[in-house]
Structure formats: C-alpha cells, structure tokens
Scaffold this motif. Structure first.
Motif, PDB file in Angstrom:
ATOM      1  N   SER A 193       0.829  -1.214   0.000  1.00 43.66           N
ATOM      2  CA  SER A 193       0.000   0.000   0.000  1.00 43.66           C
ATOM      3  C   SER A 193       0.861   1.259   0.000  1.00 43.66           C
ATOM      4  O   SER A 193       0.597   2.216  -0.736  1.00 43.66           O
ATOM      5  CB  SER A 193      -0.926   0.004   1.221  1.00 43.66           C
ATOM      6  N   LYS A 194       1.913   1.247   0.823  1.00 45.93           N
ATOM      7  CA  LYS A 194       2.791   2.413   0.894  1.00 45.93           C
ATOM      8  C   LYS A 194       3.516   2.630  -0.435  1.00 45.93           C
ATOM      9  O   LYS A 194       3.659   3.769  -0.895  1.00 45.93           O
ATOM     10  CB  LYS A 194       3.801   2.233   2.022  1.00 45.93           C
ATOM     11  N   PHE A 195       3.952   1.546  -1.046  1.00 43.86           N
ATOM     12  CA  PHE A 195       4.618   1.668  -2.348  1.00 43.86           C
ATOM     13  C   PHE A 195       3.655   2.195  -3.405  1.00 43.86           C
ATOM     14  O   PHE A 195       4.020   3.043  -4.223  1.00 43.86           O
ATOM     15  CB  PHE A 195       5.194   0.321  -2.774  1.00 43.86           C
ATOM     16  N   ASN A 196       2.430   1.701  -3.416  1.00 41.48           N
ATOM     17  CA  ASN A 196       1.442   2.151  -4.402  1.00 41.48           C
ATOM     18  C   ASN A 196       1.126   3.635  -4.217  1.00 41.48           C
ATOM     19  O   ASN A 196       0.998   4.381  -5.202  1.00 41.48           O
ATOM     20  CB  ASN A 196       0.160   1.327  -4.282  1.00 41.48           C
ATOM     21  N   GLU A 197       1.013   4.062  -2.965  1.00 48.13           N
ATOM     22  CA  GLU A 197       0.720   5.469  -2.687  1.00 48.13           C
ATOM     23  C   GLU A 197       1.808   6.387  -3.222  1.00 48.13           C
ATOM     24  O   GLU A 197       1.543   7.529  -3.616  1.00 48.13           O
ATOM     25  CB  GLU A 197       0.602   5.697  -1.171  1.00 48.13           C
ATOM     26  N   ASN A 198       3.039   5.896  -3.233  1.00 45.24           N
ATOM     27  CA  ASN A 198       4.181   6.725  -3.618  1.00 45.24           C
ATOM     28  C   ASN A 198       4.745   6.363  -4.998  1.00 45.24           C
ATOM     29  O   ASN A 198       5.830   6.812  -5.355  1.00 45.24           O
ATOM     30  CB  ASN A 198       5.284   6.594  -2.567  1.00 45.24           C
ATOM     31  N   ASN A 199       3.991   5.564  -5.756  1.00 46.96           N
ATOM     32  CA  ASN A 199       4.402   5.161  -7.099  1.00 46.96           C
ATOM     33  C   ASN A 199       5.793   4.531  -7.112  1.00 46.96           C
ATOM     34  O   ASN A 199       6.623   4.811  -7.988  1.00 46.96           O
ATOM     35  CB  ASN A 199       4.366   6.369  -8.056  1.00 46.96           C
ATOM     36  N   ILE A 200       6.045   3.699  -6.108  1.00 51.49           N
ATOM     37  CA  ILE A 200       7.314   2.993  -6.004  1.00 51.49           C
ATOM     38  C   ILE A 200       7.176   1.616  -6.638  1.00 51.49           C
ATOM     39  O   ILE A 200       6.290   0.832  -6.280  1.00 51.49           O
ATOM     40  CB  ILE A 200       7.746   2.832  -4.522  1.00 51.49           C
ATOM     41  N   ASN A 201       8.053   1.323  -7.574  1.00 45.26           N
ATOM     42  CA  ASN A 201       8.027   0.022  -8.251  1.00 45.26           C
ATOM     43  C   ASN A 201       9.364  -0.664  -8.009  1.00 45.26           C
ATOM     44  O   ASN A 201      10.344  -0.396  -8.698  1.00 45.26           O
ATOM     45  CB  ASN A 201       7.775   0.202  -9.744  1.00 45.26           C
ATOM     46  N   VAL A 202       9.409  -1.505  -6.999  1.00 45.15           N
ATOM     47  CA  VAL A 202      10.646  -2.189  -6.663  1.00 45.15           C
ATOM     48  C   VAL A 202      10.324  -3.639  -6.308  1.00 45.15           C
ATOM     49  O   VAL A 202       9.304  -3.935  -5.689  1.00 45.15           O
ATOM     50  CB  VAL A 202      11.377  -1.481  -5.498  1.00 45.15           C
ATOM     51  N   ASP A 203      11.177  -4.530  -6.729  1.00 41.30           N
ATOM     52  CA  ASP A 203      11.019  -5.938  -6.405  1.00 41.30           C
ATOM     53  C   ASP A 203      11.346  -6.133  -4.924  1.00 41.30           C
ATOM     54  O   ASP A 203      12.418  -5.737  -4.468  1.00 41.30           O
ATOM     55  CB  ASP A 203      11.966  -6.769  -7.274  1.00 41.30           C
ATOM     56  N   PHE A 204      10.423  -6.702  -4.170  1.00 43.43           N
ATOM     57  CA  PHE A 204      10.700  -6.927  -2.760  1.00 43.43           C
ATOM     58  C   PHE A 204      10.212  -8.304  -2.332  1.00 43.43           C
ATOM     59  O   PHE A 204       9.320  -8.886  -2.948  1.00 43.43           O
ATOM     60  CB  PHE A 204      10.084  -5.832  -1.879  1.00 43.43           C
ATOM     61  N   LYS A 205      10.824  -8.794  -1.279  1.00 42.24           N
ATOM     62  CA  LYS A 205      10.418 -10.080  -0.716  1.00 42.24           C
ATOM     63  C   LYS A 205      10.447  -9.984   0.794  1.00 42.24           C
ATOM     64  O   LYS A 205      11.387  -9.420   1.378  1.00 42.24           O
ATOM     65  CB  LYS A 205      11.339 -11.206  -1.181  1.00 42.24           C
ATOM     66  N   ILE A 206       9.435 -10.530   1.420  1.00 47.43           N
ATOM     67  CA  ILE A 206       9.357 -10.588   2.872  1.00 47.43           C
ATOM     68  C   ILE A 206       9.823 -11.971   3.311  1.00 47.43           C
ATOM     69  O   ILE A 206       9.293 -12.994   2.847  1.00 47.43           O
ATOM     70  CB  ILE A 206       7.924 -10.326   3.358  1.00 47.43           C
ATOM     71  N   ILE A 207      10.831 -11.990   4.165  1.00 47.66           N
ATOM     72  CA  ILE A 207      11.331 -13.254   4.688  1.00 47.66           C
ATOM     73  C   ILE A 207      10.606 -13.537   5.997  1.00 47.66           C
ATOM     74  O   ILE A 207      10.805 -12.849   6.993  1.00 47.66           O
ATOM     75  CB  ILE A 207      12.861 -13.213   4.917  1.00 47.66           C
ATOM     76  N   ASN A 208       9.748 -14.533   5.978  1.00 48.71           N
ATOM     77  CA  ASN A 208       8.944 -14.851   7.147  1.00 48.71           C
ATOM     78  C   ASN A 208       9.817 -15.338   8.288  1.00 48.71           C
ATOM     79  O   ASN A 208      10.964 -15.737   8.094  1.00 48.71           O
ATOM     80  CB  ASN A 208       7.902 -15.920   6.776  1.00 48.71           C
ATOM     81  N   TYR A 209       9.262 -15.323   9.480  1.00 47.30           N
ATOM     82  CA  TYR A 209      10.017 -15.721  10.677  1.00 47.30           C
ATOM     83  C   TYR A 209      10.622 -17.106  10.483  1.00 47.30           C
ATOM     84  O   TYR A 209       9.929 -18.079  10.186  1.00 47.30           O
ATOM     85  CB  TYR A 209       9.081 -15.722  11.884  1.00 47.30           C
ATOM     86  N   GLY A 210      11.950 -17.196  10.641  1.00 41.86           N
ATOM     87  CA  GLY A 210      12.632 -18.482  10.547  1.00 41.86           C
ATOM     88  C   GLY A 210      12.908 -18.963   9.137  1.00 41.86           C
ATOM     89  O   GLY A 210      13.550 -19.990   8.934  1.00 41.86           O
ATOM     90  N   GLU A 211      12.457 -18.226   8.143  1.00 44.66           N
ATOM     91  CA  GLU A 211      12.603 -18.647   6.747  1.00 44.66           C
ATOM     92  C   GLU A 211      13.982 -18.254   6.205  1.00 44.66           C
ATOM     93  O   GLU A 211      14.595 -17.295   6.653  1.00 44.66           O
ATOM     94  CB  GLU A 211      11.504 -17.972   5.908  1.00 44.66           C
ATOM     95  N   ASN A 212      14.462 -19.013   5.237  1.00 45.90           N
ATOM     96  CA  ASN A 212      15.686 -18.668   4.509  1.00 45.90           C
ATOM     97  C   ASN A 212      15.306 -18.079   3.155  1.00 45.90           C
ATOM     98  O   ASN A 212      14.234 -18.365   2.621  1.00 45.90           O
ATOM     99  CB  ASN A 212      16.556 -19.901   4.281  1.00 45.90           C
ATOM    100  N   SER A 213      16.204 -17.300   2.583  1.00 48.17           N
ATOM    101  CA  SER A 213      15.969 -16.773   1.237  1.00 48.17           C
ATOM    102  C   SER A 213      16.693 -17.629   0.205  1.00 48.17           C
ATOM    103  O   SER A 213      17.534 -18.463   0.539  1.00 48.17           O
ATOM    104  CB  SER A 213      16.472 -15.329   1.137  1.00 48.17           C
ATOM    105  N   GLU A 214      16.374 -17.397  -1.024  1.00 49.64           N
ATOM    106  CA  GLU A 214      17.151 -17.940  -2.127  1.00 49.64           C
ATOM    107  C   GLU A 214      18.470 -17.180  -2.216  1.00 49.64           C
ATOM    108  O   GLU A 214      18.667 -16.181  -1.527  1.00 49.64           O
ATOM    109  CB  GLU A 214      16.382 -17.798  -3.440  1.00 49.64           C
ATOM    110  N   ILE A 215      19.387 -17.650  -3.058  1.00 49.50           N
ATOM    111  CA  ILE A 215      20.587 -16.871  -3.356  1.00 49.50           C
ATOM    112  C   ILE A 215      20.207 -15.793  -4.368  1.00 49.50           C
ATOM    113  O   ILE A 215      19.600 -16.081  -5.397  1.00 49.50           O
ATOM    114  CB  ILE A 215      21.710 -17.755  -3.918  1.00 49.50           C
TER     115      ILE A 215
END
Length: 264
Positions: free
Chosen positions: A233-255
């Motif tokens: 919502s905050k990104f849409n309000e400010n016309n921000i277009n960025v790839d983002f990912k939320i890492i859930n509690y205890g989760e690992n990310s990809e490389i």
C-alpha cells in the motif's frame, strides 16, 4: 556478488555474501551445527567462510560466532564495545582472529569494501553495513529503531537492501507482551514497524535499486500478510516500483545475484 539470508528473527540471524570466491557472514546467531546445515543448503562449506562480521552483541546475532571462529579459524570483525559486552558468550577468541571495527571503512581480501555505520538500537553498540564490490552495493540494517539522516546517507544508491520489518503496530499493542517490552520494541532504540520500513524505502528509492528484503519479523507482533499489505500500500501510494520479498520468521531466502547499476 551473491547474497543469501540464512535466517532472521529472534531465533537467529545470519546473512551470507560471496564475491570473487571470497565468502563472508554477517552475524552468526545460530548454533554452529545449524549454521553449517544452513550453508550446506546453499552448497557452501562452512570451512570456506573467510570472515564473520558482527552487527551487535545480542544472542540472536552471536550465538555461534565464537564456536565457528574457533572450529574453522574464521576471523571475527566486531566493535570493541560489542566484544566487551559479549566476550563471555563468545568464549576465547584467538588474538589473530579478533579484529576490532571502529567507524572507518575497510577492505577485505581486495574484494569487499566495508562501510560500517552506527544505528539506533538497544545494544551497547549496533552497526549497519554498506558493502560494495566494484559497482555492486548492498546495505544491511536488521536491528534499528529509527533511521536518522546519518544512516540514510549510507543507504543511498544501493542495488540491494536488507532491512527489518519487525512488527505491525496494532498487533504489537494488542499482544500479551508486558508494556515495558512493547515500549522497548516501538522506541527509537527498538525495531522498525512495517510502516516505518516501507516509508524508508520510499525516501531512498532510486531507479537502480534491484531488490529489497524485509527481514527480522516478529512471530508475535507481525504476520506475512500484514507486512505485505502495509508495504504494498505504501509503495502504491508513492508510485514505487521495486522488487521486494518478505522473509517470514525463521525462513531462509534464495541466493540473490546482485547485478550492479551498470549491468542492466
């Protein structure tokens, strides 16, 4: 430059970074065995890690630091203040493996240009890191209550940012934490809310930012859906277009492979 989040949250924090066959960790908040397993999951041998950088002395950031330093002869880079507050937890570290960080930038292995900067958190001293390899720039701030202009200067023109989105304000206020803990979490020396983290990205956004990871989510005061809704919502309000990912509690990310601003 390759980056992987090995885990984040109160159960442990660690980030893996590699470039030119040199491998570093930011924090080691898991047991030695867990860190070894987490690195194995991304096909990295823990004995090949060349350095460990510490943000601050809280246990979820240093639990395995002393263990892996001793076992695998990994040099530790830490502020003197954090070391003095945690040396009993760390155990004996050989002088040859102990390196104190001041407020000056330094280079590791003729590869990583490290820019440490102080951030606001309730530890003896807490650092964020800006790390540059040639034209690739990443920033790491995983425990911070308020991002002042000093910190923002280190977060400009990044290609990748790893930042905490620790809590949802309403959920924090409604949970069973004692008031003292709630006050600590939402203070300037505590943690960033979903809304705070999203606002920061809007403030520092530029066209070359490739990816944002939101990490260090509270299992008691946040959910993936709440974080996603607030940030989107905050990104849409400010016309921000960025790839983002939320890492859930205890989760690992990809490389993630950082491209760098001149590489498309």
């Amino acid at each position: 430059m390759k980056v992987a989040i090995l885990g984040s949250g109160s159960s442990g924090n660690s980030i893996f970074i590699e470039s030119n066959n040199h491998k570093i960790l930011i924090d080691a908040g898991f047991s030695g065995k867990k860190l070894k397993d987490k690195l194995n999951n991304i096909n990295v041998d823990i004995s090949k890690v060349n350095a460990l950088l510490i943000t601050h002395e809280h246990s979820d950031h240093i639990l395995g630091a002393g263990i892996i330093s001793r076992k695998y002869n990994i040099p530790i880079y830490i502020t003197r203040e954090s070391y003095e507050s945690s040396k009993d937890k760390l155990g004996k570290i050989e002088n040859s493996l102990l390196n104190f960080i001041s407020d000056k930038n330094f280079n590791l292995f003729n590869t990583f240009n490290i820019y440490p900067f102080d951030v606001m958190h309730d530890a003896t001293r807490t650092l964020g890191y800006r790390i540059e390899v040639e034209n690739k720039k990443i920033g790491i701030i995983t425990d911070i209550g308020y991002v002042d202009n000093y910190s923002k200067n280190f977060l400009k023109n990044l290609n990748l940012l790893i930042i905490e989105a620790n809590y949802d304000y309403d959920m924090l206020m409604q949970n069973d934490y004692p008031w003292q803990l709630k006050s600590r979490v939402k203070s300037n020396n505590g943690h960033l809310s979903n809304d705070d983290a999203a606002k920061l990205i809007c403030d520092i956004y530029h066209k070359n930012i490739e990816k944002v990871y939101f990490v260090h989510m509270s299992k008691d005061s946040n959910t993936y859906d709440l974080a996603y809704t607030t940030i989107s919502s905050k990104f849409n309000e400010n016309n921000i277009n960025v790839d983002f990912k939320i890492i859930n509690y205890g989760e690992n990310s990809e490389i993630y492979y950082v491209k760098g601003e001149n590489n498309g």
